[in-house]
Design an enzyme around this catalytic site. Structure first.
Site, mmCIF file in Angstrom:
data_model
loop_
_atom_site.group_PDB
_atom_site.id
_atom_site.type_symbol
_atom_site.label_atom_id
_atom_site.label_comp_id
_atom_site.label_asym_id
_atom_site.label_seq_id
_atom_site.Cartn_x
_atom_site.Cartn_y
_atom_site.Cartn_z
ATOM 1 N N HIS A 161 2.566 3.485 -9.283
ATOM 2 C CA HIS A 161 2.218 1.860 -9.264
ATOM 3 C C HIS A 161 3.171 1.431 -10.099
ATOM 4 C CE1 HIS A 161 -1.775 2.342 -7.437
ATOM 5 N NE2 HIS A 161 -2.318 2.758 -8.695
ATOM 6 N N TRP A 206 -12.075 -2.283 -7.816
ATOM 7 C CA TRP A 206 -12.712 -2.000 -8.843
ATOM 8 C C TRP A 206 -13.721 -0.753 -8.922
ATOM 9 C CZ3 TRP A 206 -11.552 -4.446 -13.163
ATOM 10 C CH2 TRP A 206 -11.125 -5.843 -13.096
ATOM 11 N N ARG A 226 1.975 -5.031 6.236
ATOM 12 C CA ARG A 226 1.423 -3.860 5.694
ATOM 13 C C ARG A 226 2.036 -2.529 5.465
ATOM 14 N NH1 ARG A 226 -4.669 -2.401 4.735
ATOM 15 N NH2 ARG A 226 -4.780 -0.761 3.258
ATOM 16 N N LEU A 261 10.472 -20.619 -4.917
ATOM 17 C CA LEU A 261 9.277 -19.768 -4.228
ATOM 18 C C LEU A 261 8.145 -19.740 -5.121
ATOM 19 C CD1 LEU A 261 8.709 -17.328 -2.535
ATOM 20 C CD2 LEU A 261 9.408 -15.717 -4.569
ATOM 21 N N SER A 315 -8.260 -4.653 5.266
ATOM 22 C CA SER A 315 -8.886 -4.449 3.884
ATOM 23 C C SER A 315 -9.169 -5.595 2.875
ATOM 24 C CB SER A 315 -7.907 -3.379 2.948
ATOM 25 O OG SER A 315 -7.477 -2.438 3.790
ATOM 26 N N ARG A 344 -4.939 -1.789 9.022
ATOM 27 C CA ARG A 344 -6.184 -2.626 8.878
ATOM 28 C C ARG A 344 -5.948 -3.588 7.840
ATOM 29 N NH1 ARG A 344 -7.536 2.854 6.895
ATOM 30 N NH2 ARG A 344 -7.104 3.010 4.784
ATOM 31 N N TRP A 366 2.826 8.005 -2.649
ATOM 32 C CA TRP A 366 4.174 8.125 -2.837
ATOM 33 C C TRP A 366 4.453 9.064 -3.955
ATOM 34 C CZ3 TRP A 366 7.150 7.266 -7.396
ATOM 35 C CH2 TRP A 366 8.548 7.316 -7.022
ATOM 36 N N ARG A 377 -12.251 2.048 -8.041
ATOM 37 C CA ARG A 377 -11.455 3.350 -8.382
ATOM 38 C C ARG A 377 -11.761 3.943 -9.847
ATOM 39 N NH1 ARG A 377 -5.346 2.547 -5.891
ATOM 40 N NH2 ARG A 377 -6.260 1.902 -3.889
ATOM 41 N N ASP A 411 0.937 -1.077 0.106
ATOM 42 C CA ASP A 411 0.083 0.015 -0.128
ATOM 43 C C ASP A 411 0.818 1.184 0.059
ATOM 44 O OD1 ASP A 411 -2.427 1.608 0.076
ATOM 45 O OD2 ASP A 411 -2.938 1.029 2.049
ATOM 46 N N GLY A 412 0.406 2.331 -0.553
ATOM 47 C CA GLY A 412 1.000 3.674 -0.432
ATOM 48 C C GLY A 412 1.708 4.067 -1.933
ATOM 49 N N ASN A 413 1.333 3.534 -2.851
ATOM 50 C CA ASN A 413 1.640 3.963 -4.302
ATOM 51 C C ASN A 413 1.561 5.245 -4.628
ATOM 52 O OD1 ASN A 413 2.829 1.265 -4.463
ATOM 53 N ND2 ASN A 413 1.319 0.657 -5.958
HETATM 54 C C1 IPE Z 1 -5.644 -2.821 -0.181
HETATM 55 O O1 IPE Z 1 -4.957 -1.627 -0.114
HETATM 56 C C2 IPE Z 1 -5.660 -3.490 -1.520
HETATM 57 C C3 IPE Z 1 -4.234 -3.602 -2.048
HETATM 58 C C4 IPE Z 1 -3.233 -3.340 -1.460
HETATM 59 C C5 IPE Z 1 -4.301 -4.095 -3.444
HETATM 60 P P1 IPE Z 1 -6.305 -0.078 -0.303
HETATM 61 O O2 IPE Z 1 -5.346 1.264 -0.479
HETATM 62 O O3 IPE Z 1 -6.978 -0.579 -1.739
HETATM 63 O O4 IPE Z 1 -6.890 -0.302 0.803
HETATM 64 P P2 IPE Z 1 -7.726 0.653 1.604
HETATM 65 O O5 IPE Z 1 -8.956 1.163 0.801
HETATM 66 O O6 IPE Z 1 -6.875 1.894 2.185
HETATM 67 O O7 IPE Z 1 -8.296 -0.055 2.940
HETATM 68 C C1 IPE Z 2 -1.556 0.299 -3.442
HETATM 69 O O1 IPE Z 2 -1.178 1.563 -3.533
HETATM 70 C C2 IPE Z 2 -1.826 -0.353 -4.812
HETATM 71 C C3 IPE Z 2 -3.212 -0.725 -4.994
HETATM 72 C C4 IPE Z 2 -4.237 -0.652 -4.220
HETATM 73 C C5 IPE Z 2 -3.559 -1.257 -6.469
HETATM 74 P P1 IPE Z 2 -2.612 2.641 -3.350
HETATM 75 O O2 IPE Z 2 -3.101 2.866 -4.898
HETATM 76 O O3 IPE Z 2 -3.753 2.178 -2.621
HETATM 77 O O4 IPE Z 2 -1.875 3.883 -2.875
HETATM 78 P P2 IPE Z 2 -2.522 4.842 -1.699
HETATM 79 O O5 IPE Z 2 -3.034 4.220 -0.692
HETATM 80 O O6 IPE Z 2 -3.565 5.713 -2.290
HETATM 81 O O7 IPE Z 2 -1.469 5.904 -1.358
HETATM 82 MG MG MG Z 3 -4.063 2.442 -0.540
#
Ligand code: IPE
Ligand code: IPE
Ligand code: MG
Length: 263
Positions: free
Chosen positions: A55, A87, A206, A149, A214, A212, A43, A89, A38-40
């Site tokens: 991403h 989906w 995470r 792996l 998720s 969380r 970033w 988004r 998470d966090g792309n």
């Molecule tokens: C969880 O991340 C799903 C993936 C990493 C693919 P999200 O960014 O979608 O989660 P929420 O919405 O913050 O809980």
């Molecule tokens: C996780 O990064 C990748 C996916 C859920 C596809 P996010 O796209 O959720 O990045 P943030 O949470 O918005 O920073």
């Molecule tokens: Mg996210």
């Protein structure tokens, strides 16, 4: 006198001049590590860039962490790449993510072959665009004989979707008198999840500071150790990964028993 926790702290201080990697106990490597990457988006935003740059950078981290996991001898690495909820988004982001997935698989298949990595997926693959599905199925087939792996990508995955699916399958077996109601146990449910035949995760990581789950692996994470880091996924380095494993190795897994019973 030290408590066992103090002893573990002492150990870490004593070996502090060793690199994180050197501190890892190779005989206590988690068998299955699951990661919520998470966090792309955040970033990218921090660099003043569009979310897709995050991403793309995240794919580099996948490459890096997969190689580290293979090198450490981890048996299963499960990566949450796209959730059922994702989906929802904006279409633009979903479409761009789908083409990034196709490009990545095409580009990475030779590396998977070189490193003896077997690709698997969990999730509702049928919901993915045809081209994406075909690419994944081809890579799964091509890497199926690899014995190192197991790289499990969770795609269009959610734990509740998976539990509903398993419930329907089991109910149908009972209705057709192929299974007795009283024979349903933990093994039955595990065997009908998309992770059938995989060990439960020992460690869940995470990134990005969110605390969380998720909708990820709700059944399988029942006794997993949890590790949360503020580090955003595109910045998650090999050292961050080693730190998570070291943290895991310092914990005592009791599975409901007392400390005396497990020592
Ligand atoms: C969880 O991340 C799903 C993936 C990493 C693919 P999200 O960014 O979608 O989660 P929420 O919405 O913050 O809980
Ligand atoms: C996780 O990064 C990748 C996916 C859920 C596809 P996010 O796209 O959720 O990045 P943030 O949470 O918005 O920073
Ligand atoms: Mg996210």
């Amino acid at each position: 006198m030290f408590t066992s926790l103090d002893v573990r702290k002492e150990y870490v201080i004593f070996v502090n001049d060793m690199s994180y990697k050197e501190q890892i106990q190779i005989d206590r490597i988690p068998r299955h590590v699951a990661i919520i990457m998470d966090g792309n988006g955040r970033w990218a935003k921090r660099q003043g860039l569009a979310r897709m740059f995050g991403h793309r950078q995240g794919v580099e981290t996948v490459h890096r962490i997969t190689e580290v996991a293979a090198e450490l001898g981890i048996a299963y690495l499960t990566l949450y790449a796209f959730s059922t909820e994702n989906w929802n988004r904006p279409k633009e982001e979903v479409d761009a993510l789908m083409s990034l997935l196709v490009d990545t698989i095409a580009k990475e298949t030779p590396t998977l072959m070189k490193n003896n990595i077997r690709l698997l997926t969990i999730g509702d693959l049928d919901r993915l665009p045809e081209g994406t599905q075909m690419r994944f199925r081809a890579c799964i087939e091509e890497t199926s004989g690899n014995t190192g792996l197991n790289l499990v990508i969770a795609l269009s995955y959610s734990a509740r979707w998976e539990i509903i699916r398993a419930t329907k399958e089991i109910a149908s077996l009972v209705l057709q008198s192929e299974m007795l109601l009283e024979d349903i146990n933990e093994e039955t449910i595990s065997a009908h999840l998309t992770t059938a035949n995989m060990p439960d995760p020992d460690l869940l990581i995470r990134t990005s500071g969110e605390l969380r789950i998720s909708n990820f692996l709700l059944w399988q994470l029942a006794y997993s150790e949890m590790y949360f880091t503020d580090c955003l996924w595109p910045e998650f380095t090999a050292d961050e990964f080693y730190r998570a494993i070291l943290d895991y190795q310092r914990r005592e897994r009791r599975f409901g028993k007392t400390s005396e019973q497990v020592n």
